[in-house]
Enzyme design. Sequence first.
Site, PDB file in Angstrom:
ATOM      1  N   ASP A   1       4.642 -12.572  -8.033  1.00  0.00           N
ATOM      2  CA  ASP A   1       3.198 -13.105  -7.460  1.00  0.00           C
ATOM      3  C   ASP A   1       2.257 -11.734  -7.039  1.00  0.00           C
ATOM      4  O   ASP A   1       1.691 -11.590  -7.684  1.00  0.00           O
ATOM      5  CB  ASP A   1       3.921 -13.800  -6.057  1.00  0.00           C
TER       6      ASP A   1
ATOM      7  N   PHE B   1       2.682 -23.067  -5.359  1.00  0.00           N
ATOM      8  CA  PHE B   1       3.840 -22.782  -5.012  1.00  0.00           C
ATOM      9  C   PHE B   1       5.050 -23.512  -5.895  1.00  0.00           C
ATOM     10  O   PHE B   1       5.115 -24.819  -5.683  1.00  0.00           O
ATOM     11  CB  PHE B   1       4.009 -22.969  -3.571  1.00  0.00           C
ATOM     12  N   VAL B   2       5.618 -22.920  -6.549  1.00  0.00           N
ATOM     13  CA  VAL B   2       6.735 -23.466  -7.451  1.00  0.00           C
ATOM     14  C   VAL B   2       7.982 -23.288  -7.209  1.00  0.00           C
ATOM     15  O   VAL B   2       8.490 -22.380  -6.696  1.00  0.00           O
ATOM     16  CB  VAL B   2       6.508 -23.132  -9.003  1.00  0.00           C
TER      17      VAL B   2
ATOM     18  N   ASP C   1      13.269 -21.328  -4.778  1.00  0.00           N
ATOM     19  CA  ASP C   1      13.751 -22.134  -3.747  1.00  0.00           C
ATOM     20  C   ASP C   1      12.209 -22.496  -2.677  1.00  0.00           C
ATOM     21  O   ASP C   1      11.394 -21.609  -2.845  1.00  0.00           O
ATOM     22  CB  ASP C   1      14.543 -21.436  -2.912  1.00  0.00           C
TER      23      ASP C   1
ATOM     24  N   ARG D   1      16.667 -24.960  -5.732  1.00  0.00           N
ATOM     25  CA  ARG D   1      17.003 -24.026  -6.760  1.00  0.00           C
ATOM     26  C   ARG D   1      17.614 -24.815  -7.770  1.00  0.00           C
ATOM     27  O   ARG D   1      17.564 -24.432  -9.196  1.00  0.00           O
ATOM     28  CB  ARG D   1      17.844 -22.961  -6.070  1.00  0.00           C
TER      29      ARG D   1
ATOM     30  N   GLU E   1      13.554 -10.949 -13.082  1.00  0.00           N
ATOM     31  CA  GLU E   1      12.948 -11.547 -11.704  1.00  0.00           C
ATOM     32  C   GLU E   1      12.614 -12.863 -12.107  1.00  0.00           C
ATOM     33  O   GLU E   1      12.414 -13.280 -13.213  1.00  0.00           O
ATOM     34  CB  GLU E   1      11.580 -10.702 -11.335  1.00  0.00           C
ATOM     35  N   ASP E   2      12.403 -13.812 -11.121  1.00  0.00           N
ATOM     36  CA  ASP E   2      12.132 -15.214 -11.245  1.00  0.00           C
ATOM     37  C   ASP E   2      10.714 -15.133 -11.313  1.00  0.00           C
ATOM     38  O   ASP E   2      10.305 -15.869 -12.239  1.00  0.00           O
ATOM     39  CB  ASP E   2      12.698 -15.928 -10.236  1.00  0.00           C
TER      40      ASP E   2
HETATM   41  P1  5GP Z   1       5.600 -10.716  -4.803  1.00  0.00           P
HETATM   42  O1  5GP Z   1       6.200  -9.602  -3.958  1.00  0.00           O
HETATM   43  O2  5GP Z   1       5.535 -10.649  -6.285  1.00  0.00           O
HETATM   44  O3  5GP Z   1       4.529 -11.469  -4.148  1.00  0.00           O
HETATM   45  O4  5GP Z   1       6.667 -12.064  -4.520  1.00  0.00           O
HETATM   46  C1  5GP Z   1       7.729 -12.061  -5.408  1.00  0.00           C
HETATM   47  C2  5GP Z   1       8.753 -13.037  -4.780  1.00  0.00           C
HETATM   48  O5  5GP Z   1       8.168 -14.054  -3.879  1.00  0.00           O
HETATM   49  C3  5GP Z   1       9.532 -13.616  -5.880  1.00  0.00           C
HETATM   50  O6  5GP Z   1      10.753 -13.206  -6.367  1.00  0.00           O
HETATM   51  C4  5GP Z   1       9.970 -14.951  -5.286  1.00  0.00           C
HETATM   52  O7  5GP Z   1      11.102 -14.927  -4.342  1.00  0.00           O
HETATM   53  C5  5GP Z   1       8.921 -15.356  -4.174  1.00  0.00           C
HETATM   54  N1  5GP Z   1       7.748 -16.348  -4.676  1.00  0.00           N
HETATM   55  C6  5GP Z   1       6.545 -16.019  -5.128  1.00  0.00           C
HETATM   56  N2  5GP Z   1       5.715 -17.159  -5.788  1.00  0.00           N
HETATM   57  C7  5GP Z   1       6.687 -17.941  -5.484  1.00  0.00           C
HETATM   58  C8  5GP Z   1       6.465 -19.311  -5.711  1.00  0.00           C
HETATM   59  O8  5GP Z   1       5.602 -20.070  -6.199  1.00  0.00           O
HETATM   60  N3  5GP Z   1       7.847 -20.071  -5.614  1.00  0.00           N
HETATM   61  C9  5GP Z   1       8.903 -19.439  -4.945  1.00  0.00           C
HETATM   62  N4  5GP Z   1       9.861 -20.449  -4.787  1.00  0.00           N
HETATM   63  N5  5GP Z   1       8.971 -18.225  -4.735  1.00  0.00           N
HETATM   64  C10 5GP Z   1       7.802 -17.383  -5.047  1.00  0.00           C
END
Ligand code: 5GP
Length: 180
Positions: free
Chosen positions: A102, A151-152, A158, A164, A98-99
């Site tokens: 959060d 937010f990165v 993206d 990206r 995963e990238d």
């Molecule tokens: P989660 O379900 O853990 O809240 O969110 C995960 C997904 O939210 C990540 O795979 C990504 O796509 C997006 N995301 C969460 N934080 C960030 C952030 O700081 N920057 C970006 N570009 N996407 C994020």
Amino acid sequence: MAKVVESVLIGRKDIDLMCRRVAGDISRDYAGKEILIVGVLKGAFIFLADLVRYITVPVKVDFIAVSSYGNDTKSSGVVRINKDLDEDITGCHVIVVEDIIDTGLTLLKLKNLLQTRGPASLKICTAFDKPSRRTVNLEPDYCGQVVPDRFVVGYGLDFNRSYRNLPDLCVLADEEDSDE
Ligand code: 5GP
């Protein structure tokens, strides 16, 4: 509206070191086994490409696409499978790449789904992690770098489908670019 890149949070050299370290850990842990790397599209594509080239055990690669965010920077809590895996993961040693994690909602749901398909093992590897934002019980087995609650973008991540391709992990400014 475009946003302005405020600063570089993690530069490309440190990202490269991070990839080598995580790939080394994976190669050591999976010695004598073959891994199926499942990349979560689209954000993980650059990390996955860098990571697999440093892994020294046999690797297969597949991709899954899920959506959890719209054109916003907040989690919707809803996860939809937009593209499923091509491979049958039954009996495979799966590592989901995963990238960024959060709240953890996306990966928790994805992990539960993949677990029902009978993998031999299932682990989570993330490039970046925001543990301060977690709302569910989910910890990565491999993590490149913990990041603050900002937010990165860049290195695959993206904002509104842009940024990206930035080679560094960057923080976006809150204000919008006045030229656009
Ligand atoms: P989660 O379900 O853990 O809240 O969110 C995960 C997904 O939210 C990540 O795979 C990504 O796509 C997006 N995301 C969460 N934080 C960030 C952030 O700081 N920057 C970006 N570009 N996407 C994020």
